[in-house]
Design a protein around this motif. Structure first.
Motif, PDB file in Angstrom:
ATOM      1  N   ASN A  38     -29.299  29.636 -39.066  1.00  0.00           N
ATOM      2  CA  ASN A  38     -29.646  30.388 -39.937  1.00  0.00           C
ATOM      3  C   ASN A  38     -28.392  32.264 -39.589  1.00  0.00           C
ATOM      4  N   LEU A  39     -28.896  32.410 -38.839  1.00  0.00           N
ATOM      5  CA  LEU A  39     -27.660  33.502 -38.842  1.00  0.00           C
ATOM      6  C   LEU A  39     -27.145  33.920 -38.942  1.00  0.00           C
ATOM      7  N   ALA A  40     -25.815  32.419 -39.343  1.00  0.00           N
ATOM      8  CA  ALA A  40     -24.765  32.330 -39.872  1.00  0.00           C
ATOM      9  C   ALA A  40     -24.751  31.922 -41.291  1.00  0.00           C
ATOM     10  N   GLY A  41     -25.963  32.164 -41.627  1.00  0.00           N
ATOM     11  CA  GLY A  41     -26.315  31.617 -43.387  1.00  0.00           C
ATOM     12  C   GLY A  41     -26.092  33.308 -43.990  1.00  0.00           C
ATOM     13  N   VAL A  71     -28.650  37.768 -30.076  1.00  0.00           N
ATOM     14  CA  VAL A  71     -27.184  36.503 -29.450  1.00  0.00           C
ATOM     15  C   VAL A  71     -26.154  37.508 -29.762  1.00  0.00           C
ATOM     16  N   GLN A  72     -25.758  38.212 -30.671  1.00  0.00           N
ATOM     17  CA  GLN A  72     -24.480  38.546 -30.004  1.00  0.00           C
ATOM     18  C   GLN A  72     -23.991  39.500 -28.732  1.00  0.00           C
ATOM     19  N   LYS A  73     -25.923  40.031 -28.467  1.00  0.00           N
ATOM     20  CA  LYS A  73     -25.669  40.987 -27.288  1.00  0.00           C
ATOM     21  C   LYS A  73     -25.303  39.231 -25.896  1.00  0.00           C
ATOM     22  N   ARG A  74     -25.816  38.319 -26.372  1.00  0.00           N
ATOM     23  CA  ARG A  74     -25.143  37.128 -25.185  1.00  0.00           C
ATOM     24  C   ARG A  74     -23.812  37.171 -25.518  1.00  0.00           C
ATOM     25  N   ILE A  75     -23.008  36.904 -26.617  1.00  0.00           N
ATOM     26  CA  ILE A  75     -21.859  36.514 -26.560  1.00  0.00           C
ATOM     27  C   ILE A  75     -20.806  38.030 -26.019  1.00  0.00           C
ATOM     28  N   ALA A  76     -21.340  38.944 -26.534  1.00  0.00           N
ATOM     29  CA  ALA A  76     -20.057  39.961 -25.310  1.00  0.00           C
ATOM     30  C   ALA A  76     -20.753  39.796 -23.931  1.00  0.00           C
ATOM     31  N   ASN A  77     -21.816  40.139 -23.635  1.00  0.00           N
ATOM     32  CA  ASN A  77     -22.305  39.381 -22.004  1.00  0.00           C
ATOM     33  C   ASN A  77     -21.300  38.436 -21.649  1.00  0.00           C
ATOM     34  N   LEU A  78     -20.891  36.850 -22.432  1.00  0.00           N
ATOM     35  CA  LEU A  78     -19.980  36.238 -21.715  1.00  0.00           C
ATOM     36  C   LEU A  78     -18.557  36.839 -21.641  1.00  0.00           C
ATOM     37  N   LEU A  79     -18.517  36.908 -23.395  1.00  0.00           N
ATOM     38  CA  LEU A  79     -16.882  37.563 -23.257  1.00  0.00           C
ATOM     39  C   LEU A  79     -16.299  38.524 -22.389  1.00  0.00           C
ATOM     40  N   GLN A  80     -17.389  39.953 -22.228  1.00  0.00           N
ATOM     41  CA  GLN A  80     -17.306  40.467 -21.196  1.00  0.00           C
ATOM     42  C   GLN A  80     -17.105  39.667 -19.509  1.00  0.00           C
ATOM     43  N   SER A  81     -17.257  39.039 -19.095  1.00  0.00           N
ATOM     44  CA  SER A  81     -17.487  38.939 -18.170  1.00  0.00           C
ATOM     45  C   SER A  81     -15.898  37.639 -17.601  1.00  0.00           C
ATOM     46  N   ILE A  82     -15.258  37.598 -18.158  1.00  0.00           N
ATOM     47  CA  ILE A  82     -13.846  37.092 -18.325  1.00  0.00           C
ATOM     48  C   ILE A  82     -12.921  38.044 -17.918  1.00  0.00           C
ATOM     49  N   GLN A  83     -11.993  37.625 -16.961  1.00  0.00           N
ATOM     50  CA  GLN A  83     -11.128  38.275 -16.429  1.00  0.00           C
ATOM     51  C   GLN A  83      -9.975  39.414 -17.100  1.00  0.00           C
ATOM     52  N   PRO A  84     -10.119  41.149 -17.500  1.00  0.00           N
ATOM     53  CA  PRO A  84      -9.585  41.642 -18.071  1.00  0.00           C
ATOM     54  C   PRO A  84      -8.483  42.070 -18.145  1.00  0.00           C
ATOM     55  N   PRO A  85      -7.560  42.197 -18.290  1.00  0.00           N
ATOM     56  CA  PRO A  85      -5.467  42.362 -17.927  1.00  0.00           C
ATOM     57  C   PRO A  85      -6.240  43.528 -17.273  1.00  0.00           C
ATOM     58  N   PRO A 139     -14.053  23.107 -34.238  1.00  0.00           N
ATOM     59  CA  PRO A 139     -13.816  24.432 -35.751  1.00  0.00           C
ATOM     60  C   PRO A 139     -15.359  24.317 -35.781  1.00  0.00           C
ATOM     61  N   ASP A 140     -15.739  23.878 -35.988  1.00  0.00           N
ATOM     62  CA  ASP A 140     -17.616  23.605 -36.416  1.00  0.00           C
ATOM     63  C   ASP A 140     -18.142  25.529 -35.822  1.00  0.00           C
ATOM     64  N   VAL A 141     -17.980  24.991 -34.155  1.00  0.00           N
ATOM     65  CA  VAL A 141     -18.536  25.713 -33.373  1.00  0.00           C
ATOM     66  C   VAL A 141     -17.581  27.251 -33.673  1.00  0.00           C
ATOM     67  N   SER A 142     -16.911  27.305 -33.652  1.00  0.00           N
ATOM     68  CA  SER A 142     -15.865  28.378 -34.194  1.00  0.00           C
ATOM     69  C   SER A 142     -16.103  29.179 -35.794  1.00  0.00           C
ATOM     70  N   ALA A 143     -16.418  28.543 -36.800  1.00  0.00           N
ATOM     71  CA  ALA A 143     -16.550  28.838 -37.437  1.00  0.00           C
ATOM     72  C   ALA A 143     -18.124  29.572 -37.961  1.00  0.00           C
ATOM     73  N   ILE A 144     -19.218  28.962 -36.821  1.00  0.00           N
ATOM     74  CA  ILE A 144     -20.510  29.550 -36.489  1.00  0.00           C
ATOM     75  C   ILE A 144     -20.861  30.584 -36.148  1.00  0.00           C
ATOM     76  N   LEU A 145     -19.451  30.869 -34.592  1.00  0.00           N
ATOM     77  CA  LEU A 145     -19.445  31.958 -33.827  1.00  0.00           C
ATOM     78  C   LEU A 145     -18.955  33.480 -34.187  1.00  0.00           C
ATOM     79  N   ALA A 146     -17.425  32.379 -35.586  1.00  0.00           N
ATOM     80  CA  ALA A 146     -17.826  34.170 -36.200  1.00  0.00           C
ATOM     81  C   ALA A 146     -18.544  34.288 -37.274  1.00  0.00           C
ATOM     82  N   SER A 147     -18.555  34.022 -37.798  1.00  0.00           N
ATOM     83  CA  SER A 147     -19.792  34.281 -38.918  1.00  0.00           C
ATOM     84  C   SER A 147     -21.272  34.665 -38.298  1.00  0.00           C
TER      85      SER A 147
END
Length: 296
Positions: A38-41, A71-85, A139-147
Motif C-alpha cells: 500500500n505504501l509503495a502504491g 516505515v521511513q524512520k525505520r529505514i533511516a535507523n537501519l541505514l544510519q547504523s552502518i559505519q559511515p566514512p 529487484p522487487d524488494v529494491s523497487a518497493i524500498l525505492a518507491s
C-alpha cells in the motif's frame, strides 16, 4: 579526526543486506507485506507546503503521513547504523555541524561548495540502484524500498530517510570526491548538501574534477554560494574557523545580547519564559563550540 563509534556495523551486517523477499523485508521494517504494498502504491501520502529559504526563494516541504513516516524512520535507523566514512558529518549519529567545522582547523585554504536543490535531484532510480547493486536486495524488494523512500521520482524534503539515502544513493560519487581529496592531501567534510575542502593549497583542477563528478551524477553546484578563501577565517556550517580555534559568529553574539536586553525589559512572565528558552538554546550552541575548541 577520530569519532566515538555509537555501535556502528559494516554494510554487509545490516539486516537490509541481501533481502530477497517482501516477507523478510516486512519483518525487518516492523510492518506487514500488505502495508508495504500500500505504501509503495500510487496514492500520495504526503502533506506539502512552501517555506522560505534564508537566502531567498522557497523550498517545498513534503512531509509523509504517519504510517509512511514510521516505515521511513525505520529505514533511516537501519541505514544510519552502518559505519559511515570519516568525511561524512550529516546525518551521522554523534557528529554535528561543529564537528564538520572542526575538520578544517589549522587549514590555510578553503573551498566551500553547495549542491543546488539537493533532494529533488536525488532520483528514485539511484535509490533503486543502491538497494539493488550495493545492498544486493532483489529487484522487487529494491523497487518497493525505492518507491517508499521517494515521491514523484525524487527524495522528498521532509522524509526521515531522505538525508541518509542522499548519501548512500550516491555513495560512488562521494567516494570519488574523497579519492581526489586524499590524493591531494585535502581535508574533506560532507554535511548534507555542503561540501567543504581545505588544505595548505587547493588546486583548481581538483575543484573542476569534483564539479564534473557532481555533474555526471545529475547534481549542480550553486555558483552564488561557492566560496574561495585563503589565509583568512572561514565560516563553515555556521561556525567560524580561525587558525586552531572554533568561534561563534558575531551575529550570534549580537542575537544573545538582543535576547538578554529584551528579557531585562520584558514585563510579561510568559514572554520572559519564551526569551529564557531562546537564550538557553543560543548559549548551548556557544558552549558546544567553545568546548570543542578546548578539547582539541
Amino acid at each position: 579526526m577520530v569519532f566515538e563509534s555509537p555501535k556502528f556495523h559494516e554494510l554487509k551486517d545490516s539486516c537490509l543486506y541481501k533481502v530477497q523477499t517482501k516477507r523478510k523485508l516486512a519483518k525487518f521494517l516492523f510492518t506487514s507485506e500488505r502495508n508495504l504494498q500500500n505504501l509503495a502504491g500510487p496514492t500520495d501520502r504526503y502533506k506539502c507546503w512552501e517555506t522560505e529559504k534564508k537566502n531567498g526563494g522557497t523550498r517545498t516541504i513534503e512531509a509523509p503521513y504517519d504510517n509512511l513516516k514510521l516505515v521511513q524512520k525505520r529505514i533511516a535507523n537501519l541505514l544510519q547504523s552502518i559505519q559511515p566514512p570519516e568525511y561524512l558529518m550529516a546525518p551521522v549519529k554523534r557528529r554535528s555541524y561543529v564537528d564538520n567545522a572542526a575538520v578544517h582547523i589549522r587549514a590555510r585554504a578553503f573551498r566551500l561548495l553547495d549542491i543546488e536543490e539537493f533532494f529533488p535531484s536525488c532520483t528514485e532510480k539511484r535509490v533503486f540502484w543502491f538497494f539493488n547493486k550495493v545492498m544486493f536486495c532483489s529487484p522487487d524488494v529494491s523497487a518497493i524500498l525505492a518507491s517508499i523512500a521517494t515521491r514523484d521520482g525524487h527524495l522528498p524534503q521532509g522524509s526521515p530517510c531522505s538525508p541518509i539515502l542522499a548519501y548512500f544513493s550516491y555513495i560512488d560519487m562521494w567516494n570519488q570526491i574523497n579519492e581526489i581529496a586524499c590524493t591531494s592531501d585535502y581535508h574533506l567534510s560532507i554535511y548534507a548538501d555542503d561540501i567543504t575542502i581545505s588544505g595548505k593549497t587547493i588546486y583548481e583542477h581538483d575543484i573542476w574534477a569534483i564539479k564534473q563528478i557532481l555533474y555526471r551524477a545529475g547534481h549542480r553546484y550553486s555558483r552564488s554560494k561557492e566560496r574561495r578563501l585563503i589565509n583568512t577565517t572561514a565560516e563553515i556550517t555556521g561556525v567560524i574557523v580561525r587558525d586552531d580555534s572554533l568561534l561563534l559568529p558575531n551575529r550570534q553574539h549580537r542575537k544573545i545580547m538582543v535576547i538578554r536586553s529584551d528579557r531585562a525589559a520584558a514585563r510579561s512572565k510568559s514572554y520572559r519564559a519564551k526569551l529564557d528558552q531562546q537564550l538557553r538554546g543560543r548559549l548551548s550552541q556557544a558552549k558546544q563550540i567553545y568546548n570543542h575548541t578546548l578539547s582539541e
